[in-house]
Write an enzyme that holds these catalytic residues in place. Structure first.
Site, short mmCIF file in Angstrom:
data_model
loop_
_atom_site.label_atom_id
_atom_site.label_comp_id
_atom_site.label_asym_id
_atom_site.label_seq_id
_atom_site.Cartn_x
_atom_site.Cartn_y
_atom_site.Cartn_z
N ASN A 6 3.04 45.69 -14.42
CA ASN A 6 3.56 45.75 -15.72
C ASN A 6 5.08 46.02 -16.66
OD1 ASN A 6 4.03 48.09 -17.90
ND2 ASN A 6 1.46 48.68 -17.15
N HIS A 9 7.36 49.11 -19.42
CA HIS A 9 9.06 50.08 -19.67
C HIS A 9 10.51 49.61 -19.20
CE1 HIS A 9 7.53 53.43 -17.94
NE2 HIS A 9 7.27 53.16 -17.09
N ARG A 17 16.80 52.22 -28.01
CA ARG A 17 17.55 52.11 -29.40
C ARG A 17 17.11 51.62 -30.85
NH1 ARG A 17 23.08 51.91 -28.24
NH2 ARG A 17 23.85 53.17 -26.97
N HIS A 42 0.28 48.48 -21.69
CA HIS A 42 -0.24 49.04 -22.18
C HIS A 42 -0.27 49.60 -23.35
CE1 HIS A 42 -1.98 53.39 -21.21
NE2 HIS A 42 -2.93 53.37 -22.86
N ARG A 44 -0.52 51.44 -26.63
CA ARG A 44 -0.87 52.91 -26.47
C ARG A 44 -0.49 52.47 -28.10
NH1 ARG A 44 -0.21 57.57 -23.23
NH2 ARG A 44 0.41 56.11 -20.97
N ARG A 48 4.43 53.40 -28.17
CA ARG A 48 5.55 54.34 -27.80
C ARG A 48 6.44 53.16 -26.64
NH1 ARG A 48 3.97 58.39 -23.14
NH2 ARG A 48 2.86 59.06 -24.35
N HIS A 49 5.91 52.47 -26.31
CA HIS A 49 6.91 51.26 -25.42
C HIS A 49 6.89 49.21 -26.32
CE1 HIS A 49 3.62 52.01 -23.14
NE2 HIS A 49 4.19 52.37 -22.33
N GLU A 69 -3.90 46.62 -20.93
CA GLU A 69 -4.46 48.07 -20.91
C GLU A 69 -4.76 48.80 -22.34
OE1 GLU A 69 -1.93 50.37 -18.53
OE2 GLU A 69 -2.13 49.14 -16.70
N THR A 99 3.16 59.23 -18.97
CA THR A 99 2.07 57.94 -18.21
C THR A 99 0.33 58.24 -17.76
OG1 THR A 99 2.44 56.09 -16.48
CG2 THR A 99 3.26 58.34 -16.22
N THR A 100 -0.23 57.50 -17.51
CA THR A 100 -1.67 57.41 -17.56
C THR A 100 -1.84 58.44 -15.76
OG1 THR A 100 -1.86 55.36 -18.11
CG2 THR A 100 -3.93 56.27 -17.47
N GLU A 150 -10.07 49.36 -11.09
CA GLU A 150 -8.59 49.23 -10.32
C GLU A 150 -8.64 50.56 -9.65
OE1 GLU A 150 -5.44 48.77 -13.14
OE2 GLU A 150 -4.27 49.88 -12.18
N HIS A 189 -0.63 52.01 -10.04
CA HIS A 189 -0.09 53.48 -9.87
C HIS A 189 0.10 53.81 -9.51
CE1 HIS A 189 1.13 56.34 -12.75
NE2 HIS A 189 0.45 55.77 -14.78
N GLY A 190 1.88 54.14 -9.65
CA GLY A 190 2.90 55.10 -8.66
C GLY A 190 2.97 54.00 -7.22
N GLY A 211 4.45 48.33 -12.19
CA GLY A 211 5.39 48.73 -12.93
C GLY A 211 6.24 49.06 -13.09
N1 PXP Z 1 -2.48 50.94 -13.64
C1 PXP Z 1 -2.05 52.16 -15.15
C2 PXP Z 1 -4.20 51.42 -15.08
C3 PXP Z 1 -1.36 52.39 -15.63
O1 PXP Z 1 -1.93 52.90 -16.31
C4 PXP Z 1 -0.24 52.19 -14.72
C5 PXP Z 1 0.97 52.37 -16.04
O2 PXP Z 1 1.11 52.32 -17.05
C6 PXP Z 1 0.39 51.47 -14.08
C7 PXP Z 1 -1.22 50.80 -12.90
C8 PXP Z 1 1.05 50.80 -13.21
O3 PXP Z 1 1.37 51.95 -12.90
P1 PXP Z 1 3.63 52.35 -12.50
O4 PXP Z 1 4.08 52.12 -13.49
O5 PXP Z 1 3.83 53.61 -12.08
O6 PXP Z 1 3.87 51.11 -11.23
#
Ligand code: PXP
Length: 244
Positions: A6, A9, A17, A42, A44, A48-49, A69, A99-100, A150, A189-190, A211
């Site tokens: 992902n 970021h 900036r 993602h 949004r 925002r990014h 996403e 974040t989600t 997922e 995620h995480g 990500g």
């Molecule tokens: N999967 C989904 C559905 C997400 O929304 C995110 C964060 O955007 C991720 C995975 C990746 O999560 P992380 O950035 O914590 O690795």
């Protein structure tokens, strides 16, 4: 097992900036050279990014899985059907979250999602749902026509000790149930360099979507070279014949 990287970021840093760098499109090509099996972004509602330009260019340059996403809104449906990513992952979206925060509320949105998913699937694009590791959520995912899920690993990632082991078992049970009902099952995620091993060891998982931790490490493993290159540039020009 596949790794989808992902790149949101990278764009978060750019937007700090409002400039042209770092470019998530350039980062994506390097991630692919590093072995990424896919690129996730993602888009949004508040952009925002990553933004529409990033999505458009990524569609052109990503030769592997481009996973979009998005929230299940009309605006995103139009964008997605126009760009045609390789995979659409539906996620809940709250304007003020960092974040989600959790999986989709499937019980409340079941009817809406069934119709929404069928509109995507009519175009041949597979649909994944980002869901909490709950058995009913797996069953509803299958009922509403998703191809994949997922499983949200955020609670596992944030827990410690025995609580973390319990969360891991919830993820494992959800994966097993998903496979049983015929879904392809991913997780994400995480996940970090410190907690990924146990999730990567779960049998039957198709892929992991990561990500923050990868982009964070990229900043650190790349900073030494980046400073060296800037030093060289300054050194060369501060001794040049053409000094001003
Ligand atoms: N999967 C989904 C559905 C997400 O929304 C995110 C964060 O955007 C991720 C995975 C990746 O999560 P992380 O950035 O914590 O690795």
């Amino acid at each position: 097992m596949l790794l989808g990287v992902n790149v949101d970021h990278v764009a978060t840093l750019r937007e700090a900036r409002k400039t042209f760098e770092p470019d998530p499109v350039m980062a994506s090509t390097l991630a692919i050279l590093g072995g990424a099996d896919g690129i996730t972004l993602h888009l949004r509602e508040d952009r925002r990014h990553v933004n529409d330009r990033d999505l458009r260019l990524l569609r052109e340059v990503v030769p592997c899985e481009l996973n979009l996403e998005m929230a299940a809104t009309e605006e995103m449906l139009n964008i997605a059907l126009n760009i045609k990513p390789d995979l659409i992952t539906l996620v809940p979206e709250k304007r003020h979250e960092l974040t989600t925060e959790g999986g989709l509320d499937l019980i409340r949105q079941k009817g809406y999602l069934r119709t929404y998913i069928s509109k995507i699937k009519d175009t041949g694009i597979p649909v994944s749902l980002f869901i909490n590791p709950e058995i009913p959520d797996i069953e509803i995912s299958s009922e509403v026509g998703a191809d994949m899920v997922e499983i949200h690993t955020g609670l596992y990632a944030n827990a410690k000790g025995t609580a973390q082991l319990e969360e891991l078992h919830r993820v494992i049970r959800a994966v097993q149930e998903g496979l049983k009902v015929g879904l392809q099952v991913n997780a994400g995620h995480g996940l970090t360099y410190y907690n990924v091993s146990k999730v990567a060891a779960i049998k039957g998982l198709r892929g992991l979507y990561i990500g923050h931790s990868i982009i964070s490490r990229a900043v650190l493993v790349g900073i030494e070279r980046a400073v060296r290159e800037m030093k060289e540039l300054i050194f060369i020009h501060s001794r040049s014949e053409k000094r001003l």
